[in-house]
Structure formats: structure tokens, C-alpha cells
Scaffold this motif. Structure first.
Motif, mmCIF file in Angstrom:
data_model
loop_
_atom_site.group_PDB
_atom_site.id
_atom_site.type_symbol
_atom_site.label_atom_id
_atom_site.label_comp_id
_atom_site.label_asym_id
_atom_site.label_seq_id
_atom_site.Cartn_x
_atom_site.Cartn_y
_atom_site.Cartn_z
ATOM 1 N N ARG A 30 -24.987 51.169 182.214
ATOM 2 C CA ARG A 30 -26.321 50.847 182.747
ATOM 3 C C ARG A 30 -27.308 50.731 181.593
ATOM 4 O O ARG A 30 -28.123 49.813 181.551
ATOM 5 C CB ARG A 30 -26.771 51.908 183.747
ATOM 6 C CG ARG A 30 -25.908 51.934 185.014
ATOM 7 C CD ARG A 30 -26.202 53.126 185.845
ATOM 8 N NE ARG A 30 -25.811 54.315 185.078
ATOM 9 C CZ ARG A 30 -25.695 55.525 185.577
ATOM 10 N NH1 ARG A 30 -25.960 55.727 186.844
ATOM 11 N NH2 ARG A 30 -25.326 56.539 184.837
ATOM 12 N N TYR A 31 -27.213 51.658 180.646
ATOM 13 C CA TYR A 31 -28.078 51.611 179.458
ATOM 14 C C TYR A 31 -27.795 50.345 178.648
ATOM 15 O O TYR A 31 -28.711 49.664 178.210
ATOM 16 C CB TYR A 31 -27.874 52.857 178.588
ATOM 17 C CG TYR A 31 -28.760 52.864 177.371
ATOM 18 C CD1 TYR A 31 -30.037 53.404 177.432
ATOM 19 C CD2 TYR A 31 -28.332 52.312 176.166
ATOM 20 C CE1 TYR A 31 -30.869 53.398 176.316
ATOM 21 C CE2 TYR A 31 -29.154 52.298 175.062
ATOM 22 C CZ TYR A 31 -30.416 52.840 175.137
ATOM 23 O OH TYR A 31 -31.234 52.818 174.042
ATOM 24 N N LEU A 32 -26.513 50.055 178.464
ATOM 25 C CA LEU A 32 -26.142 48.872 177.691
ATOM 26 C C LEU A 32 -26.677 47.605 178.356
ATOM 27 O O LEU A 32 -27.182 46.702 177.676
ATOM 28 C CB LEU A 32 -24.622 48.789 177.528
ATOM 29 C CG LEU A 32 -24.101 47.647 176.656
ATOM 30 C CD1 LEU A 32 -24.655 47.717 175.240
ATOM 31 C CD2 LEU A 32 -22.574 47.668 176.634
ATOM 32 N N TRP A 33 -26.595 47.530 179.684
ATOM 33 C CA TRP A 33 -27.133 46.368 180.400
ATOM 34 C C TRP A 33 -28.637 46.254 180.155
ATOM 35 O O TRP A 33 -29.144 45.175 179.869
ATOM 36 C CB TRP A 33 -26.838 46.468 181.897
ATOM 37 C CG TRP A 33 -27.258 45.237 182.645
ATOM 38 C CD1 TRP A 33 -26.511 44.111 182.853
ATOM 39 C CD2 TRP A 33 -28.523 44.986 183.276
ATOM 40 N NE1 TRP A 33 -27.228 43.184 183.559
ATOM 41 C CE2 TRP A 33 -28.480 43.693 183.839
ATOM 42 C CE3 TRP A 33 -29.684 45.725 183.411
ATOM 43 C CZ2 TRP A 33 -29.547 43.129 184.525
ATOM 44 C CZ3 TRP A 33 -30.754 45.172 184.101
ATOM 45 C CH2 TRP A 33 -30.685 43.885 184.645
ATOM 46 N N GLU A 34 -29.337 47.377 180.242
ATOM 47 C CA GLU A 34 -30.780 47.336 180.021
ATOM 48 C C GLU A 34 -31.119 47.020 178.569
ATOM 49 O O GLU A 34 -32.127 46.374 178.295
ATOM 50 C CB GLU A 34 -31.445 48.644 180.470
ATOM 51 C CG GLU A 34 -31.556 48.749 181.970
ATOM 52 C CD GLU A 34 -32.597 49.742 182.423
ATOM 53 O OE1 GLU A 34 -33.297 49.420 183.405
ATOM 54 O OE2 GLU A 34 -32.728 50.834 181.815
ATOM 55 N N GLU A 35 -30.285 47.433 177.651
ATOM 56 C CA GLU A 35 -30.494 47.090 176.238
ATOM 57 C C GLU A 35 -30.389 45.574 176.051
ATOM 58 O O GLU A 35 -31.195 44.970 175.339
ATOM 59 C CB GLU A 35 -29.474 47.824 175.371
ATOM 60 C CG GLU A 35 -29.711 47.680 173.890
ATOM 61 C CD GLU A 35 -28.714 48.473 173.073
ATOM 62 O OE1 GLU A 35 -29.120 48.991 172.025
ATOM 63 O OE2 GLU A 35 -27.532 48.572 173.462
#
Length: 164
Positions: A30-35
């Protein structure tokens, strides 16, 4: 010197989340997607402001990056509401970083290119860190693809830095 401090700060802010995820032995996709969304949204806004082709082109690539990470999210059945609104993030660290980098990039075309360079260098460092984890082959292939693209994006920003 000021740019070196900015790069260190950005790398720390991005990287701390990735390290925390690795310590829990799971990658926070989820963090990677938002990054990836952060990069897309900043490039979208800077492309509108400065009308530089580099931002229009790389923004499209960032959309594909988001789609690639979304495949992992769906495959792993991770519950996650994906924001489509530009500049809106669940992660407050990324929200603050977006706001700060966007403000910097809106100052001048030269600063916009610098923001692109910072984002890509940070993405590369984070992806290299993630690729050290034991992950399924299909996830590794996706992350390696993102890494390859980010290195190409970084090279493009470095080439364009000489224009300003």
C-alpha cells in the motif's frame, strides 16, 4: 549543499517506511503504491505548470507503475482504498512529502527537474532495499521492472537538468 540535505531528508522519509515494513517481514505494498502515486501526481502537476515533455512522459510511466503494484495488492488480497484524487494520500509522511516537493517544484523549471531527480533517486533506493527481501518471483519481477524504469527516469532528469 542544500540539495544534498534535501536528498538525504527525502531518502530518510521514504526509506524509514520501507525499513519498518521489512522488519515486520512483509512489504507494505500500500505504501509502495502511494509512493508511485506521489511521483505520478507531482509529475502531473509540474507538467501542467511548466509544460515540460519529461513530466508528461514519465507521468504515464508512473501510472503503469501504480497498476503494477495494484496487481500485487489484488493478488495478495490486501484491503486498501486507492485514492484517485491528485495529491491525496493515506500515509501522512507521504502527504507531507508531496506537499513539500510540489511546493519546491512549482518554484521554477530547474527546481521541478530537481524534484524529479529526488523522487527517482529515492524510488531506486527503496526498490533496491525491497529487492533484498525474500519475495515470490512474480513480485520480484514487478519490482525489478519498476527499478529499471526508475533508473531510466533518473537518467532523463539528469539529462534535462543541463537545460536550466
Amino acid at each position: 549543499m542544500n540539495n544534498v540535505i534535501k536528498i538525504i531528508a527525502v531518502t530518510f522519509l521514504f526509506g524509514i517506511q520501507m525499513i519498518a515494513a521489512q522488519e515486520s517481514s512483509a512489504i507494505d505494498y500500500r505504501y509502495l503504491w502511494e509512493e508511485e502515486k506521489l511521483a505520478h501526481d507531482i509529475y502531473d502537476a509540474l507538467g501542467e505548470k511548466w509544460d515540460l515533455r519529461i513530466f508528461h512522459n514519465i507521468k504515464q510511466s508512473e501510472s503503469r507503475h501504480m497498476e503494477s503494484v495494484e496487481v500485487i495488492i489484488q493478488t495478495k488480497q490486501i484491503a486498501f482504498e486507492l485514492f484517485s484524487e491528485r495529491g491525496k494520500f493515506h500515509n501522512q509522511t507521504l502527504q507531507k512529502l508531496y506537499d513539500r516537493l510540489l511546493a519546491q517544484g512549482l518554484q521554477s523549471p530547474k527546481e521541478a527537474i530537481e524534484v524529479g531527480r529526488i523522487i527517482e533517486e529515492t524510488d531506486i533506493a527503496d526498490l533496491e532495499l525491497l529487492l533484498k527481501a525474500e519475495i515470490p518471483a512474480y513480485e520480484k519481477q514487478i519490482l525489478e521492472s519498476l527499478l529499471f524504469a526508475s533508473k531510466n527516469h533518473l537518467a532523463a532528469f539528469k539529462r534535462n537538468a543541463n537545460r536550466f
